[in-house]
Design a protein around this motif. Structure first.
Motif, PDB file in Angstrom:
ATOM      1  N   THR A   5      -6.083  -5.744  20.580  1.00  0.00           N
ATOM      2  CA  THR A   5      -4.894  -5.602  21.428  1.00  0.00           C
ATOM      3  C   THR A   5      -3.960  -5.119  20.607  1.00  0.00           C
ATOM      4  O   THR A   5      -3.249  -4.087  21.067  1.00  0.00           O
ATOM      5  N   HIS A   6      -3.517  -5.578  19.620  1.00  0.00           N
ATOM      6  CA  HIS A   6      -2.481  -5.388  18.668  1.00  0.00           C
ATOM      7  C   HIS A   6      -2.706  -3.766  17.933  1.00  0.00           C
ATOM      8  O   HIS A   6      -1.574  -3.178  18.145  1.00  0.00           O
ATOM      9  N   LEU A   7      -4.038  -3.473  17.620  1.00  0.00           N
ATOM     10  CA  LEU A   7      -4.085  -2.361  16.806  1.00  0.00           C
ATOM     11  C   LEU A   7      -3.819  -1.141  17.995  1.00  0.00           C
ATOM     12  O   LEU A   7      -3.352  -0.133  17.826  1.00  0.00           O
ATOM     13  N   LEU A   8      -4.458  -1.288  19.272  1.00  0.00           N
ATOM     14  CA  LEU A   8      -4.361  -0.303  20.331  1.00  0.00           C
ATOM     15  C   LEU A   8      -2.926  -0.559  20.813  1.00  0.00           C
ATOM     16  O   LEU A   8      -2.732   0.557  21.778  1.00  0.00           O
ATOM     17  N   GLY A   9      -2.158  -0.928  20.649  1.00  0.00           N
ATOM     18  CA  GLY A   9      -0.643  -1.054  21.111  1.00  0.00           C
ATOM     19  C   GLY A   9      -0.608  -1.687  22.761  1.00  0.00           C
ATOM     20  O   GLY A   9       0.090  -1.291  23.478  1.00  0.00           O
ATOM     21  N   MET A  10      -1.514  -2.524  23.018  1.00  0.00           N
ATOM     22  CA  MET A  10      -1.834  -2.991  24.462  1.00  0.00           C
ATOM     23  C   MET A  10      -1.038  -4.495  24.364  1.00  0.00           C
ATOM     24  O   MET A  10      -0.811  -5.066  23.570  1.00  0.00           O
ATOM     25  N   GLN A  11      -0.532  -4.542  25.824  1.00  0.00           N
ATOM     26  CA  GLN A  11      -0.024  -5.920  26.112  1.00  0.00           C
ATOM     27  C   GLN A  11      -0.889  -7.093  26.035  1.00  0.00           C
ATOM     28  O   GLN A  11      -0.559  -8.207  25.475  1.00  0.00           O
ATOM     29  N   SER A  12      -1.958  -6.701  26.751  1.00  0.00           N
ATOM     30  CA  SER A  12      -3.103  -7.869  26.763  1.00  0.00           C
ATOM     31  C   SER A  12      -4.289  -7.111  26.618  1.00  0.00           C
ATOM     32  O   SER A  12      -4.484  -6.124  26.979  1.00  0.00           O
ATOM     33  N   ARG A  46      -8.537   5.505  13.570  1.00  0.00           N
ATOM     34  CA  ARG A  46      -7.067   5.951  13.196  1.00  0.00           C
ATOM     35  C   ARG A  46      -7.252   7.259  12.212  1.00  0.00           C
ATOM     36  O   ARG A  46      -7.627   6.959  11.081  1.00  0.00           O
ATOM     37  N   THR A  47      -6.562   8.338  12.675  1.00  0.00           N
ATOM     38  CA  THR A  47      -6.208   9.338  11.491  1.00  0.00           C
ATOM     39  C   THR A  47      -4.935   9.377  11.093  1.00  0.00           C
ATOM     40  O   THR A  47      -4.064   9.089  11.981  1.00  0.00           O
ATOM     41  N   VAL A  71      -2.900 -12.525  13.637  1.00  0.00           N
ATOM     42  CA  VAL A  71      -3.242 -11.304  13.720  1.00  0.00           C
ATOM     43  C   VAL A  71      -2.744 -10.282  12.690  1.00  0.00           C
ATOM     44  O   VAL A  71      -3.248  -9.510  11.868  1.00  0.00           O
ATOM     45  N   GLY A  72      -1.447 -10.562  12.164  1.00  0.00           N
ATOM     46  CA  GLY A  72      -0.777  -9.554  11.285  1.00  0.00           C
ATOM     47  C   GLY A  72      -1.294  -9.807   9.963  1.00  0.00           C
ATOM     48  O   GLY A  72      -1.123  -9.174   8.813  1.00  0.00           O
ATOM     49  N   THR A  73      -2.117 -10.886   9.478  1.00  0.00           N
ATOM     50  CA  THR A  73      -2.471 -11.138   8.358  1.00  0.00           C
ATOM     51  C   THR A  73      -3.585 -10.152   7.739  1.00  0.00           C
ATOM     52  O   THR A  73      -4.091  -9.810   6.582  1.00  0.00           O
ATOM     53  N   VAL A  74      -4.300  -9.483   8.979  1.00  0.00           N
ATOM     54  CA  VAL A  74      -5.313  -8.500   8.455  1.00  0.00           C
ATOM     55  C   VAL A  74      -4.647  -7.073   8.190  1.00  0.00           C
ATOM     56  O   VAL A  74      -5.326  -6.279   7.526  1.00  0.00           O
ATOM     57  N   ASP A  75      -3.296  -6.692   8.659  1.00  0.00           N
ATOM     58  CA  ASP A  75      -2.549  -5.645   8.194  1.00  0.00           C
ATOM     59  C   ASP A  75      -2.886  -5.230   6.725  1.00  0.00           C
ATOM     60  O   ASP A  75      -3.285  -3.979   6.416  1.00  0.00           O
ATOM     61  N   SER A  76      -2.729  -5.755   6.027  1.00  0.00           N
ATOM     62  CA  SER A  76      -2.814  -5.852   4.485  1.00  0.00           C
ATOM     63  C   SER A  76      -4.123  -5.446   4.048  1.00  0.00           C
ATOM     64  O   SER A  76      -4.329  -4.339   3.168  1.00  0.00           O
TER      65      SER A  76
END
Length: 177
Positions: A130-137, A152-153, A101-106
Motif C-alpha cells: 500500500t505504501h509503495l503503490l501510494g494507496m490509502q489502504s 519501479r523504473t 513499513v519505512g524500515t524497508v526503504d533503505s
C-alpha cells in the motif's frame, strides 16, 4: 498477456516481490515462542505449487530476503526452490512482524536495479505494498502465500506500479481495485 522478462532487470528498474509466508501451525511449540511456529504440511505443498505456477512471471531473482521467523524462512526456501534460485537466503530484521513499513526503504535503495524478494508477515506485507503503490489502504486481503509484484523504473516520476497480485487458489490479477 504477460510476457516474462529475460535476465535480471538492471538499468534502473527495480522489481520487488512481496511475499507473505504460508499458513503456519496454530500451536506454539512447547517452551518456545511464536517465532518458532512452522508451516503446516498442507501449506508447504500448496505454497510450492503456487510459487511454481508463478516462476515464469517472476523470472530470475537477484536476492531473497526474509524475516528470521521459522515460517518465513521455510516459505523463502520453498520459493527459492520453485524459482531455481541458487543464491543465499538472507535474513533481515526489517522484515520482522512489528517493524514499521519505512524500515524497508533503505533496504530497497541498496538493491536498485535488481529483482528482489521480501518474505514477511501480515499486516506488514500489505502495508508495504500500500505504501509503495501510494494507496490509502489495501484493496485486497493478503492471505498466506500471496505474492505482490511491483516495479519501479528510474526517472523523474519514478513510482511503483503493480505487475501482479497472486493469492493461492485464485486467478492472478494484473490490477487490484
Amino acid at each position: 498477456m504477460y510476457e516474462p522478462r529475460s535476465g535480471c532487470s538492471g538499468g534502473g528498474t527495480l522489481r520487488i516481490f512481496l511475499v507473505r509466508h504460508g499458513d503456519a501451525d496454530a500451536e506454539i511449540p512447547e517452551g518456545l515462542g511464536d517465532e518458532a511456529r512452522w508451516l503446516t504440511a498442507k501449506a508447504r505443498a500448496n505454497t510450492a505449487a503456487h510459487f511454481a505456477s508463478l516462476s515464469e512471471r517472476m523470472g530470475p531473482i537477484s536476492l531473497i530476503l526474509t524475516s528470521p521467523l521459522v515460517r518465513t524462512v521455510q516459505t523463502a526456501q520453498i520459493l527459492a526452490s520453485a524459482l531455481k534460485y541458487e543464491g543465499l537466503l538472507q535474513v533481515h530484521k526489517s522484515l520482522l512482524p512489528d517493524m514499521p513499513v519505512g524500515t524497508v526503504d533503505s533496504l530497497i535503495k541498496e538493491h536498485e536495479g535488481e529483482n528482489l524478494v521480501l518474505v514477511g508477515h501480515q499486516p506488514s506485507v500489505g502495508a508495504l505494498a500500500t505504501h509503495l503503490l501510494g494507496m490509502q489502504s489495501s484493496p485486497k486481503a493478503v492471505n498466506p502465500g500471496t505474492v505482490i509484484a511491483l516495479e519501479r523504473t528510474e526517472g523523474e516520476s519514478a513510482q511503483y506500479k503493480l505487475l501482479f497480485y497472486a493469492a493461492p487458489g485464485h486467478p492472478v490479477l494484473d490490477v487490484i481495485q
